[in-house]
Design an enzyme around this catalytic site. Sequence first.
Site, mmCIF file in Angstrom:
data_model
loop_
_atom_site.group_PDB
_atom_site.id
_atom_site.type_symbol
_atom_site.label_atom_id
_atom_site.label_comp_id
_atom_site.label_asym_id
_atom_site.label_seq_id
_atom_site.Cartn_x
_atom_site.Cartn_y
_atom_site.Cartn_z
ATOM 1 N N VAL A 133 1.647 6.978 -4.680
ATOM 2 C CA VAL A 133 0.469 6.571 -5.449
ATOM 3 C C VAL A 133 0.901 5.695 -6.620
ATOM 4 O O VAL A 133 1.729 6.096 -7.433
ATOM 5 C CB VAL A 133 -0.312 7.790 -5.992
ATOM 6 N N LYS A 206 -4.921 7.327 -1.626
ATOM 7 C CA LYS A 206 -4.373 7.672 -2.935
ATOM 8 C C LYS A 206 -5.320 8.596 -3.703
ATOM 9 O O LYS A 206 -4.881 9.509 -4.407
ATOM 10 C CB LYS A 206 -4.083 6.404 -3.721
#
Lengths: 428, 428
Positions: A133, A206
Amino acid sequence: MNSPLKVAVLGCGSVGSQVVRLLQEQSDDLAARIGAPIELAGVAVRRLDAPREVELPDELLTTDAIGLVTRGDIDLVVEVIGGIEPARSLILAALENGASVVTANKALLAEDGPTLYEAADKAGRDLYFEAAVAGAIPILRPLRESLAGDKVTRVLGIVNGTTNFILDKMDTSGAGFADALSEAQDLGYAEADPTADVEGFDAAAKAAILASLAFHTRVTAADVYREGISEVTAADVASARDMGSVVKLLAICELRDGAVSARVHPAMIPASHPLASVRGAYNAVFVESEAAGQLMFYGPGAGGSPTASAVLGDLVTVARNKLAGTRGAGESAYAARELLPMGETVTSYHVQLDVDDRAGVLAAVANAFADQGVSIQTVRQEGRGADAQLVVVSHPATDAALAATVDHLRNMDIVRDVTSVMRVEGAE
Amino acid sequence: MNSPLKVAVLGCGSVGSQVVRLLQEQSDDLAARIGAPIELAGVAVRRLDAPREVELPDELLTTDAIGLVTRGDIDLVVEVIGGIEPARSLILAALENGASVVTANKALLAEDGPTLYEAADKAGRDLYFEAAVAGAIPILRPLRESLAGDKVTRVLGIVNGTTNFILDKMDTSGAGFADALSEAQDLGYAEADPTADVEGFDAAAKAAILASLAFHTRVTAADVYREGISEVTAADVASARDMGSVVKLLAICELRDGAVSARVHPAMIPASHPLASVRGAYNAVFVESEAAGQLMFYGPGAGGSPTASAVLGDLVTVARNKLAGTRGAGESAYAARELLPMGETVTSYHVQLDVDDRAGVLAAVANAFADQGVSIQTVRQEGRGADAQLVVVSHPATDAALAATVDHLRNMDIVRDVTSVMRVEGAE
């Protein structure tokens, strides 16, 4: 100094080659920080003769990835192949064979994270994934560890550089989506097939990971409501600017009455919001928590070298843990929260309408909002005659009520066209 | 679930009371995240009958801090008294008695950190201190862990909220330093005796801690070059604005040819720099590293509740470590780097001069720079006659050469006054 820890790297593309480069260049520092040297034991690639950004002795290269992770002497495995298979099988095999794993694989974690977490628990090994992420930005570790004594209530992230580049370009140049996308492709910020980025799939993966960590629960990519930016027009961006805002594709994770809302969609945010000044392909994650207040983490969200920095940071930690005979905190999903459907999520809408220029129009439009129980924050009336426009910003209401209001507006005689509809975030 | 871990809190002021509140309110979440309940075993205070922001059973309060940390059953100690003594003795006693320690004590860490680190090593216990720098912002953990596989080259921090509030006020209102300080005092952002903040002592302590962690070496507060903001004038701020910059008090930690420059001084930074938009009493730390590139960490830098969030995050980690029978990474000072004297540090200067309005003035001023080997980046000539001004921005040069240049300018006949001298950062 302890004896070397052996690391296998799976994949030697833009990230893998930088991981290998850093392992080579920083070897003395890594050894000092870990307490043992890291020995590159093998690199699994698809083709032995492919051109690479890093020099590697031939004997370290192999096309037999599964053979590499199961050969018995591998302490640490870095997975930077991406995608679901063979990455999943390789990670599971690595854990079963006693290796700790560092991965940057957001798609796999968002689709099937729990399988991996359980395998790591069962094996008593680490599974770290900071690079999954927002690239180089340390965000998962702060959520998992730094904020572990606090209560995170909301995460707003610009977690896809491609879409941020496109929206930023639209904002600064007035370009439409297609032109901005084309420029992003020319500059290498967007793929030839840009679907995963512009339709929000990448950001949704994410968002699932961020929501899981922030709220100690399980959220998969399929749980995330998703709208991309391909419908965002130059008019939307201009309209945002008129009200002192910018359009960003946000990954939003919120806690509301104990339930989780996880969603990805374009939204207008005030120019004064810290996320508004995140330009180009940069990423940033804005976190609100009960005790800490508002935090923001900013940096490059992609790229071989930044992503490799995040991978190496994890590698140092799992190596230290391995030496100490321990492991870091595993999955924390004890809260097992419900997911809020998008219709029950509370948002605000910005709606721009072409309307007939006659008395009573404003009242009729206001009634359309009131009928759905939505209260209006501001209305701006612009232009005259054929150019008459209304710009309405609602107070927060359920997304279902707001969507129903817009549907109703579209069907009203006095409304010639609904020219822009966009959610508003970060305004309170 | 494991049996409870006993925590002693030393100090119950604005931070301590919030630590106690969070321990009480979040106890279920903390237990789930740690794997064992946290039991508040005692709170050491100066006066038993002082008013407090949190309710506490009388039997938990004690004025005998040393008795509390040495009573034999304490697993974890939170030190939020501040200052050098008795904090140091209490932390050392806690470690010797087998407790892990979380502290927010920047002054102590910056003055005598190595003594504490060595005591923690000897005891095999954790000493964590995220709250000591930039309040709630996770910055030490990212430096120690997330960036452990990278090479940090520079840290620029706005790490003192009081001075940022004052400089921001001067920028937005045109106020002078004295008026802005007075407003900060009225609003509770500055102490009655503001010396520690406005003269940069607080920021210097934080710079020492940041430099130590970023560069894996020992840096104490005494090693940090320090200038405060009390000499910053409304003219400096206006001059910064004229060149599209803002004035910030920066804690700067740089690696140059392997040596460390650690310094605190006001500097002009371009309005486009991410640090420029850090407003009011907020803090932010900008980190440059070889692989990750540019990162920024932003949030509230002080306050009871934000600081308590950072303390609790550390507490969760050291509690997990205690349960696992391990400890986190201790001091990392293997690089043992040299410190660069301020004179050898490379910076740029912005210099504003009142000059005689006659031919040859610019050449004479340019010569003053050239004589010291300093090259000029831009010169702006403004006004005529008695208002004639020159604004010069140098290229990077050693601070000694730049200071000598300014000394020389002050003594030149054609220079009526040097009205503003300030370093320029973040411009490349």
